[in-house]
Design an enzyme around this catalytic site. Structure first.
Site, PDB file in Angstrom:
ATOM      1  N   ASP A  32      14.908   3.784   3.066  1.00  0.00           N
ATOM      2  CA  ASP A  32      14.619   3.277   4.815  1.00  0.00           C
ATOM      3  C   ASP A  32      14.941   3.735   5.699  1.00  0.00           C
ATOM      4  O   ASP A  32      16.477   3.154   4.967  1.00  0.00           O
ATOM      5  CB  ASP A  32      13.899   1.790   4.491  1.00  0.00           C
ATOM      6  CG  ASP A  32      12.829   1.958   5.120  1.00  0.00           C
ATOM      7  OD1 ASP A  32      12.187   1.776   7.013  1.00  0.00           O
ATOM      8  OD2 ASP A  32      11.250   1.843   5.232  1.00  0.00           O
ATOM      9  N   ASN A  33      15.401   4.054   7.119  1.00  0.00           N
ATOM     10  CA  ASN A  33      15.781   3.667   8.276  1.00  0.00           C
ATOM     11  C   ASN A  33      15.769   2.898   8.379  1.00  0.00           C
ATOM     12  O   ASN A  33      16.437   2.191   9.663  1.00  0.00           O
ATOM     13  CB  ASN A  33      15.461   5.196   8.512  1.00  0.00           C
ATOM     14  CG  ASN A  33      13.961   5.272   9.647  1.00  0.00           C
ATOM     15  OD1 ASN A  33      13.505   3.916   9.432  1.00  0.00           O
ATOM     16  ND2 ASN A  33      14.437   5.986  10.686  1.00  0.00           N
ATOM     17  N   THR A  36      10.686   0.812  12.072  1.00  0.00           N
ATOM     18  CA  THR A  36       9.267  -0.010  11.260  1.00  0.00           C
ATOM     19  C   THR A  36       9.196  -0.353  10.157  1.00  0.00           C
ATOM     20  O   THR A  36       8.499  -1.411  10.295  1.00  0.00           O
ATOM     21  CB  THR A  36       8.131   0.800  11.620  1.00  0.00           C
ATOM     22  OG1 THR A  36       8.126   1.766  10.428  1.00  0.00           O
ATOM     23  CG2 THR A  36       7.904   1.333  12.876  1.00  0.00           C
ATOM     24  N   ASP A  57      18.199   7.917   6.686  1.00  0.00           N
ATOM     25  CA  ASP A  57      16.797   8.700   7.417  1.00  0.00           C
ATOM     26  C   ASP A  57      15.940   9.845   6.988  1.00  0.00           C
ATOM     27  O   ASP A  57      17.114  11.051   6.641  1.00  0.00           O
ATOM     28  CB  ASP A  57      17.560   8.816   9.075  1.00  0.00           C
ATOM     29  CG  ASP A  57      16.433   9.566   9.708  1.00  0.00           C
ATOM     30  OD1 ASP A  57      15.392   9.857   9.461  1.00  0.00           O
ATOM     31  OD2 ASP A  57      16.317   9.584  10.968  1.00  0.00           O
ATOM     32  N   VAL A  58      15.401   9.518   6.553  1.00  0.00           N
ATOM     33  CA  VAL A  58      14.525  11.624   5.366  1.00  0.00           C
ATOM     34  C   VAL A  58      14.401  12.726   6.153  1.00  0.00           C
ATOM     35  O   VAL A  58      14.345  13.357   5.636  1.00  0.00           O
ATOM     36  CB  VAL A  58      14.034  10.689   4.385  1.00  0.00           C
ATOM     37  CG1 VAL A  58      13.629   9.641   3.552  1.00  0.00           C
ATOM     38  CG2 VAL A  58      12.165  10.776   5.428  1.00  0.00           C
ATOM     39  N   LYS A  92       9.037  14.220  13.418  1.00  0.00           N
ATOM     40  CA  LYS A  92       9.423  14.738  12.533  1.00  0.00           C
ATOM     41  C   LYS A  92       9.583  13.921  11.145  1.00  0.00           C
ATOM     42  O   LYS A  92       9.674  14.336  10.046  1.00  0.00           O
ATOM     43  CB  LYS A  92      11.496  14.176  13.199  1.00  0.00           C
ATOM     44  CG  LYS A  92      12.015  14.851  14.209  1.00  0.00           C
ATOM     45  CD  LYS A  92      12.991  14.698  14.657  1.00  0.00           C
ATOM     46  CE  LYS A  92      14.581  14.703  14.272  1.00  0.00           C
ATOM     47  NZ  LYS A  92      15.557  14.611  14.948  1.00  0.00           N
ATOM     48  N   TYR A 146       0.755  12.003  15.510  1.00  0.00           N
ATOM     49  CA  TYR A 146       0.866  11.622  13.899  1.00  0.00           C
ATOM     50  C   TYR A 146      -0.198  12.502  13.184  1.00  0.00           C
ATOM     51  O   TYR A 146       0.490  13.069  12.154  1.00  0.00           O
ATOM     52  CB  TYR A 146      -0.123   9.924  14.164  1.00  0.00           C
ATOM     53  CG  TYR A 146       0.318   8.983  12.257  1.00  0.00           C
ATOM     54  CD1 TYR A 146       1.111   9.294  12.469  1.00  0.00           C
ATOM     55  CD2 TYR A 146      -1.108   9.148  12.436  1.00  0.00           C
ATOM     56  CE1 TYR A 146       1.074   8.185  10.301  1.00  0.00           C
ATOM     57  CE2 TYR A 146      -1.474   7.802  10.768  1.00  0.00           C
ATOM     58  CZ  TYR A 146      -0.422   7.942  10.267  1.00  0.00           C
ATOM     59  OH  TYR A 146      -0.341   7.584   9.193  1.00  0.00           O
TER      60      TYR A 146
END
Ligand code: UDP
Length: 322
Positions: A32-33, A36, A57-58, A92, A146
């Site tokens: 997870d980055n 959120t 950050d994937v 992204k 989204y």
């Protein structure tokens, strides 16, 4: 021991998926980055040796050493006000992030399941929504970041399946609720319960005649678990078909919380879908799945969770990106 990578692990759905796969005896790599997500959702897992966590950050690059059997790609802002505030990251993670994870799955010969959404149907003109419906999406509207990222994600995932023979699954998730939703994520359930707990009026957007169908998180996780282990590669709707208007939902929350506050009306957000209800025939037939938890039961559990949060979280009304 099977090893599974779960992106978005510190988020609402990701954290419940980590719990489930730990219970099933997997080694879970959470990623997870934390834009959120919140580490509090998975802190109980840190003591386990079957769990590890990468702050990553994937959308940039994903590296996982050694064997990997499964990937669940659940990293993404998912509430309308989140993706309005961080539109580029939303685009992204659905596009570049998905590409990185499909590449990782290919390199590791892993099975990958990507989290898609009922938003691929946009403001639907077909009701209820079957997987065969292509949708009614405004690409340049506020929700387009989204919706289109997720539509691209589905196209890319299917291309890796047909072109590279990758074992892929696509779940289209409809409105889901339960413990660990963020109180200030702007979605209707935490918004209403938060308002009731703080002694504020409940804000219904528009005239409240728009509909949604809410699925309890444990049911959703069960559907995802079955889909991952199935041989099915086309998209599958997972959600609860029990549809109601947002006005009626506000009344249910007023009863549940016994608040003396009233409903007030605010303007309807741009492109807010007028109706949404999953057709779950496919999930029933292929996964032998259907929801087990009724709304009154699920809402009670969720309300208990929100009630147990400390006051500083309850009154932290500012959005995370303000
Ligand atoms: N909504 C509302 N009041 C709120 C928040 C949301 O009436 O305080 C409405 C919103 O306009 C939408 C529905 O509730 O019609 C569900 O919104 P949510 O953001 O939970 O998710 P969506 O299904 O729109 O992605």
């Amino acid at each position: 021991m099977k090893k599974i990578l779960i992106t978005g692990a510190a988020g609402f759905l990701g954290s419940h998926l980590c719990d489930r796969f730990i219970q099933e005896g997997y080694h879970v790599v959470g990623m997870d980055n934390l834009i959120t997500g919140d580490l509090k959702n998975i802190e109980h897992l840190f003591k386990l040796k079957q769990f590890e966590f990468y702050h990553c950050d994937v959308s940039r690059f994903v590296h996982v050493p050694g064997q990997l059997d499964y990937i669940l790609h659940f990293a993404s802002p998912a509430s309308p006000i989140d993706y309005l505030k961080i539109p580029i990251q939303t685009l992204k993670v659905g596009s570049l992030g998905t590409h990185n994870l499909l590449g990782l799955a290919k390199a590791k010969k892993a099975t990958i399941l990507v989290a898609s959404t009922s938003e691929v149907y946009g403001d639907p003109l077909v009701h209820p929504q079957t997987e065969d419906y292509w949708g009614n999406v405004n690409p340049v509207g506020p929700r387009g970041v989204y919706d289109e990222a997720k539509r691209f994600q589905e196209a890319l995932t299917m291309a890796y399946h047909t072109f590279h023979g990758l074992d892929t699954k696509i779940v289209r998730i409809f409105n889901t609720y339960g413990p660990r939703m963020r109180l200030n994520d702007g979605r209707v359930l935490p918004a209403f319960i938060g308002q009731a707990l703080r002694g504020e009026d409940l804000t219904v957007f528009g005239d409240g005649s728009q509909t949604r169908s809410f699925c309890y998180v444990d049911d959703l996780v069960e559907g995802i678990y079955r889909l991952l282990l199935s041989n099915y590669h086309q998209p599958v709707n997972i959600g609860n078909p029990d549809e109601l208007t947002i006005s009626d939902f506000a009344e249910e929350i007023i009863k549940l919380t016994e608040t003396t506050q009233k409903v007030i009306y605010k303007s309807l957000p741009v492109d807010d879908p007028k109706q949404r209800q999953p057709d779950i025939t496919r999930a029933r037939e292929i996964l032998n799945w259907e929801p087990q938890v009724g709304r009154s039961e699920g809402l009670k559990i969720t309300y208990e969770y929100f009630k147990s949060l400390p006051d500083e979280i309850l009154f932290e009304s500012k959005h995370r990106f303000e």
